[in-house]
Scaffold this motif. Structure first.
Motif: not given
Length: 515
Positions: A405-425
């Protein structure tokens, strides 16, 4: 000022067909690797079309271009000395004589302002060449500047290498000086000049064409052989994007510095009106209203449902720092202010585009003092706003399929996340120890996985523990910036509630706009 001749700009349907044939041939050999282009079958269901759109991605050259964000245009030439915007090709080369041309200053100031690439008008519509071309006498070699031994293209390309900036070229297809214009021989002549520029000045990262096609000195118009030109560029400079009248980058459709509220990089190939681009690119003055040349919706589900094929074709958003494209002393009081430039950054880069900002050198061959001052002021505003992500110390939580989760605020474009959207969001929850004040949201997708987000919103928890919506947006793409009234909170959440497929989120940030 209006042109003295009837300047109906031309783009045939045959050329449009050739452009897309070139796209198909270029991408078909590699689409298995990068899925830059996809065919829609008549039997495809709406959900299958959406899935295909979600998996179209940029080529390596397109991704590198998008990551630059800020590109500069350098309009310089005979018009600088005549006071015109479009020259007729009849002015004497003796007029071109900058007293203290300083390409080092141009690139140094652009680099300091955050620009990553500079595109030089190597030849504008008047046909005057800023390099000593072997194929015409209408060039710097017949001017008094440096006794005919100067080469503006060389000086700019060398300065770009010195400061670590990319170098791009603009070679006007229209030539109001060449007697060959309007004949088949002109396409050969153009190929020779293009070859000079692509082989004598090192790496070229962008080749920029507009659709200007007026009459030449013989009263004839030219049928451009764009397909040959594209093939030559691919051969000599394979990493260069071909922009506007080209297969890699499209014109956004306005010269105001403003993109669309919903800017898709994945679009149907057949919904782009190349003739309209030709007729409206490189206007003499910046009078084209936003959205006038193209519709506001190029890639929604409704649009792609009717497509025969989809392609990654991102938007470049051009505007001049002055009312005109070339330098005019009487416009020194009309240079866009740092705040205006910051606004343009939000409406271009912040709307999933790349900003192409024109900064024209003056007669001396330097940036005017006011242009330099305002470029520096823009950079100060940018740094004061975006240097620190206010979420940097937040505790972040989100149900994920990939990443931390912290990858989205680390300032590094190359570290990214894929969220679980099983509930539609997907819900990214941020908690801070202390209350922060903010009025800017930044969200980025890693577009190497495609552009997938269709709607998102930001909420903050108020003093009563209730969630209040602050702002919302549709597309994200490479970068989406949203401004809103100042908020104070220590708990907030970003909700992605409509996607084409599970997105890859590279960065989320909250900032406070500098005043």
């Amino acid at each position: 000022m209006q042109s003295k001749t009837n300047l109906r700009l031309f783009r045939s349907t045959i050329l449009t067909s050739c452009l897309w044939l070139f796209l198909l041939l270029s991408y078909s050999s590699v689409k298995a690797q990068n899925k830059n282009y996809v065919v829609i079958n008549p039997s495809d269901s709406p959900s299958e079309i959406v899935r295909k759109a979600a998996n179209v991605v940029p080529s390596k050259r397109q991704f590198a271009w998008q990551r630059q964000e800020l590109t500069a245009f350098l309009h310089f030439g005979m018009n600088t000395f005549t006071g015109k915007e479009w020259g007729e090709g009849t002015d004497s080369p003796a007029i071109f004589n900058p007293s203290s041309l300083d390409a080092d200053q141009w690139i140094r100031e652009l680099k300091a302002a955050g620009f990553k690439c500079a595109i030089l008008t190597c030849k504008h519509h008047d046909g005057f060449c800023l390099w000593p071309s072997a194929y015409t006498d209408y060039s710097v070699k017949h001017s008094p500047w440096k006794e005919g031994r100067g080469d503006v293209v060389r000086e700019v390309s060398d300065a770009c290498r010195k400061y670590g900036m990319s170098f791009g070229i603009y070679l006007s297809p229209w030539d109001r000086n060449s007697k060959l214009y309007g004949t088949e021989e002109y396409n050969d002549y153009f190929m020779k000049q293009l070859t000079e520029l692509l082989t004598q000045y090192g790496k070229v990262s962008e080749v920029w064409f507009d659709g200007a096609c007026g009459e030449g000195p013989n009263g004839k118009k030219q049928v451009y052989d764009f397909l040959r030109w594209y093939s030559l560029i691919r051969k000599l400079q394979p990493d260069a994007v071909i922009a506007v009248m080209g297969p890699d980058v499209r014109w956004v459709g306005t010269e105001t510095g403003r993109g669309r509220e919903m800017e898709w990089s994945v679009v149907p190939k057949e919904n782009l009106n190349q003739e309209a681009i030709a007729e409206n690119s490189q206007k003499e003055m910046l009078t084209v209203p936003a959205g006038d040349m193209m519709g506001q919706d190029l890639g929604s589900r409704k649009v792609i449902a009717k497509a025969k094929s989809l392609i990654w074709y991102p938007a470049e958003i051009d505007v001049s720092i002055r009312p005109g494209w070339f330098y005019h002393e009487d416009q020194d009081s009309k240079v866009k202010t740092p705040k205006e430039l910051m606004d343009i950054y939000f409406t271009s880069v912040g709307m999933n585009g790349v900003l192409l900002l024109n900064v024209p050198p003056n007669k001396a061959g330097k940036f005017a003092d006011v242009d330099v001052k305002n470029l520096r002021g823009f950079r100060q505003l940018y740094d004061a706003t975006f240097t620190k992500n206010l979420l940097a110390n937040a505790n972040v939580s989100c149900k994920l399929l990939k990443g931390k989760a912290s990858d989205v605020i680390d300032g590094d474009y190359d570290t990214s996340v894929r969220p679980n959207m099983s509930q539609g969001k997907a819900v990214f929850l941020f908690k801070l120890k202390n209350t922060i004040s903010f009025d800017v949201l930044s969200v980025q997708e890693d577009i190497r996985s495609g552009q997938r987000v269709e709607h998102f919103f930001l909420e903050v928890k108020d003093a009563n523990g209730k969630w209040q919506k602050v702002t919302q947006g549709t597309t994200i793409g490479h970068k989406r910036l949203l401004r809103f009234p100042m908020c104070k909170a220590k708990e907030m959440r970003l909700v992605i509630d409509q996607v084409r497929e599970i997105p890859t989120i590279s960065e989320i940030g909250l900032y406070r706009l500098a005043e």
